[in-house]
Every structure is written in C-alpha cells, then in structure tokens.
Design a protein around this motif. Structure first.
Motif, short mmCIF file in Angstrom:
data_model
loop_
_atom_site.label_atom_id
_atom_site.label_comp_id
_atom_site.label_asym_id
_atom_site.label_seq_id
_atom_site.Cartn_x
_atom_site.Cartn_y
_atom_site.Cartn_z
N LEU A 135 2.17 5.35 2.36
CA LEU A 135 2.17 5.07 0.99
C LEU A 135 2.44 4.22 0.41
O LEU A 135 1.48 3.43 -0.54
CB LEU A 135 2.60 6.61 1.27
N LYS A 136 2.75 3.07 1.11
CA LYS A 136 2.92 1.21 0.02
C LYS A 136 1.29 1.32 1.31
O LYS A 136 0.70 1.00 0.05
CB LYS A 136 3.91 0.38 0.68
N ASP A 137 0.79 1.04 2.16
CA ASP A 137 -0.44 0.72 1.96
C ASP A 137 -1.05 1.54 1.54
O ASP A 137 -2.46 0.58 0.98
CB ASP A 137 -0.45 0.91 3.73
N ILE A 138 -1.18 2.79 1.41
CA ILE A 138 -1.94 3.43 0.66
C ILE A 138 -2.24 2.60 -0.87
O ILE A 138 -3.73 2.50 -1.05
CB ILE A 138 -2.39 4.67 0.38
N GLN A 139 -1.35 2.95 -1.26
CA GLN A 139 -1.25 2.41 -2.94
C GLN A 139 -1.84 0.45 -3.01
O GLN A 139 -2.27 0.69 -3.58
CB GLN A 139 0.30 1.82 -3.10
N GLN A 140 -1.65 -0.16 -2.13
CA GLN A 140 -1.85 -0.92 -2.02
C GLN A 140 -2.88 -1.50 -1.95
O GLN A 140 -4.10 -2.54 -2.99
CB GLN A 140 -0.73 -2.28 -1.38
N ARG A 141 -3.04 -0.68 -0.96
CA ARG A 141 -5.20 -0.88 -0.54
C ARG A 141 -6.41 -0.19 -1.84
O ARG A 141 -6.94 -0.71 -1.48
CB ARG A 141 -5.03 -0.43 0.29
N THR A 142 -6.04 0.72 -1.78
CA THR A 142 -5.70 1.12 -3.46
C THR A 142 -5.84 0.70 -4.56
O THR A 142 -7.10 0.52 -5.80
CB THR A 142 -6.29 3.06 -3.67
N GLY A 143 -5.26 0.21 -4.49
CA GLY A 143 -4.53 -0.13 -5.91
C GLY A 143 -4.48 0.37 -7.18
O GLY A 143 -4.02 0.14 -8.00
N ALA A 144 -4.43 1.85 -6.62
CA ALA A 144 -3.56 2.60 -7.34
C ALA A 144 -1.94 2.02 -8.22
O ALA A 144 -1.20 1.34 -7.32
CB ALA A 144 -3.23 3.93 -7.30
N LYS A 145 -2.15 1.88 -9.68
CA LYS A 145 -0.76 1.32 -10.06
C LYS A 145 0.02 2.60 -10.99
O LYS A 145 1.34 2.82 -10.87
CB LYS A 145 -0.94 1.17 -11.82
#
Length: 348
Positions: A135-145
C-alpha cells in the motif's frame, strides 16, 4: 461504536433473495459475473497490471484503473480468501466507483488470482506487513495524498488491521469500509463446520487448486499429498499452520489475525463495518463484543448473506451503494493521483 440496525425500508431484497444461501451463492455465480463484467467494461478497459513491492522481495499484483480526466480520488479494494481482484464483488463495486469518477486499484494478496509464480513463499492470513508495504508503494507511485480502502470478508479483516497500522506506517488512509469482515477466525471456522457443507467444500476446492499450482511451480519447497487426504477445513488449516506457516498451533495462527476483543479500540480513521444477521460464514454475534470507538460505524442488516447484499435480480448490491456513499462523503478529503514516472515494477 455507532451501531445501526438496517431496516427493511433501507434494504429489503427482492423475493427469492431473502435467503442467506441464495444471496451468498448467487453472489459468486457465473450468472452475476456476466452482469458485473458487462457493467464494469470501462473499469476493465482502463486497467493496468501493476506488480507492487511488498518488501523483502515480495511482489503482489494489482490492477490500476485511472481516470482519463479529472479524478475524485483513489479507492483500493481487497478481495476475500481464495477470491481475487476479479471476484464478482470486487469488479462490481470497482466498476461503480470508476463510473463515479474515482481511480480504482484492485490488489491481489499473495497466491490469489494469477500470482502464484511471483513469490516462493506461501500465503497465510498473518502476512499483514507485506500488504502494508504494498500500500505504501501504491501510495507513492500513484502520488495519492489521501485515499480510501474497502475489503470483503478476509479482505475486510485485512482492511481493519491496515487501519490500525496506517498512521505509524505513513499511510494517508482517510476512509475504511469493511464488508462482513472476519473478526474471530476460530468462530468463522466453527460457523462453517456447523452450517451447510457447501461453504467448506467451496473453500476446500479452491484452496486445493491453489496449492496444487503452488506445488507445481515450486516442487522442491512443498509436499501436499498428506494435506489433500485430510478431511475438513480445520485439519487442513492446522496442517499448514504448523508445518508451513511456522505457528505452534492452529489456535496461535488464528490469534495472529484475530481482531476480536479490544483490538479495534485504537482505530482513529473513519471506519464503516457492514454485516448481516444471516451471514453463514462470519457470525453476527462476533460484532457484539467489539470495543466502543467513536470512529467505527457498525451497520447490521437482516439480510445479505456473506458479502452479497443483493437488492434485486439485476444483481445490484446494496453493499456497493453503501461503499460509494461513504467514499463520496469523504471525497473532499481524497486527492487525485499525480502523474508520476513509474518504476520498473509496473509491468508483470
């Protein structure tokens, strides 16, 4: 805990769908699959296969459907045990969320979907850290804040445990919706043992297929012939828990992912839990002992079966409506993904 009993005026299924087994079995049927797949064509047409980083070399596969234009934010979906990112309930709600303008990421747990080849190690329900890392990887790669998370059954259990870990892990999680989450694994096991054999048989059949595939891919690592000769889910779970999951006992394994007792008292993220009184897998009594927590909203419906909540013979789910309503309620807090260069992990 804010408990609300859902009245018939709010959710009352059509005739023929007020039986728990009709709800639960039709929900996963090929008939419903055809309908939800047709409705979710835009979601499926937009999806990208992403292999995300679970830490320690673990790789998990997900499907990311990003809006072509403006987005209302990111919603991540978790399937249940032996389900996948292509399960009817995941595709169904994902399609509706995408139609409402949200970006949608449907994550597979290890060894679910077509992912057995990605990791030598075998899945079990205590592997929370790799899901948090993914989930941290998804958050970082999508740029979702900030983003929302919804999960079903075992996926609902994972979602609630993620909610507990999110602040310390740096996850910008803003909303959680759990549908029929497993609270006490021991009680869920007993519920299936005491109920119709169709549920045990369903999970055993899918589990056996999964393990045969895992053994074929990693023949030196796994020996499952004795497992296939065992009777029932309990003996089979005990076998794997003590031989391959490195737990001393079945009870220790169950405790490892239980969220019973006061475990959810520390949740600080707005959370909605939807359950049904007639769930044949997750006993509704398990929710009566959850701790008082003003951040958790508990909705209890008379009908719904296990993760179904089918309203009508058009195969529309009231659970989908609820998830969309709750996500829309907090959409002002969700931020669209930013266009960012992706790492080499994006493709399978």
């Amino acid at each position: 805990m804010k408990r609300t009993n859902i009245t018939a005026e709010t959710f009352c299924p059509a005739y023929g769908l007020r039986n728990t087994h009709a709800q639960s079995l039709i929900n996963s049927s090929a008939y419903r699959r055809q309908i939800v797949s047709r409705r979710a064509k835009p979601l499926l047409a937009a999806e990208q296969d992403w292999v995300v980083d679970g830490g320690g070399g673990v790789r998990l596969l997900g499907h990311y459907s990003k809006q072509a234009g403006d987005s209302k934010g990111l919603v991540i979906l978790f399937h249940g045990w032996e389900g996948s990112s292509r399960s009817n309930y995941v595709v169904g709600v994902g399609g509706k969320l995408f139609a409402q303008g949200f970006d949608v990421f449907r994550l597979n747990f290890r060894d679910h979907g077509d992912t057995h080849h990605l990791n030598a190690g075998i899945f079990h329900s205590c592997l929370l850290d790799e899901v948090v890392h993914a989930l941290k990887d998804i958050q970082q790669r999508t740029g979702a804040k900030s983003w929302a998370l919804s999960g079903y059954s075992l996926g609902g259990n994972f979602a609630l445990r993620v909610a507990l870990k999110a602040p310390a892990a740096g996850l910008l999680l803003d909303q959680v919706i759990a549908v029929c989450p497993v609270v006490s694994p021991a009680n869920a096991m007993k519920s299936m043992e005491d109920g119709l054999s169709v549920y045990q048989n369903y999970f055993i059949r899918k589990w056996a297929k999964s393990l045969k595939l895992k053994q074929a891919l990693f023949p030196e690592a796994y020996e499952y012939e004795e497992w296939h000769a065992l009777e029932g889910l309990r003996a089979r779970t005990d076998f794997l828990a003590t031989r391959y999951y490195e737990f001393e006992s079945l009870e220790a394994y169950f405790e490892g992912y239980s969220i019973a007792g006061d475990r959810l008292a520390a949740i600080r993220i707005p959370t909605t839990i939807l359950v049904s009184e007639d769930d044949p897998v997750v006993p509704v009594a398990d929710f009566s002992d959850l701790p008082e927590n003003e951040n958790i909203e508990l909705l209890v419906a008379r009908f719904g079966g296990h993760c179904a909540f089918l309203k009508n013979w058009k195969m529309e789910s009231w659970a989908d409506d609820l998830i969309i309503e709750r996500v829309l309620r907090c959409a002002h807090n969700l931020t669209p993904a930013q266009d960012k260069p992706q790492s080499g992990l994006q493709n399978r």
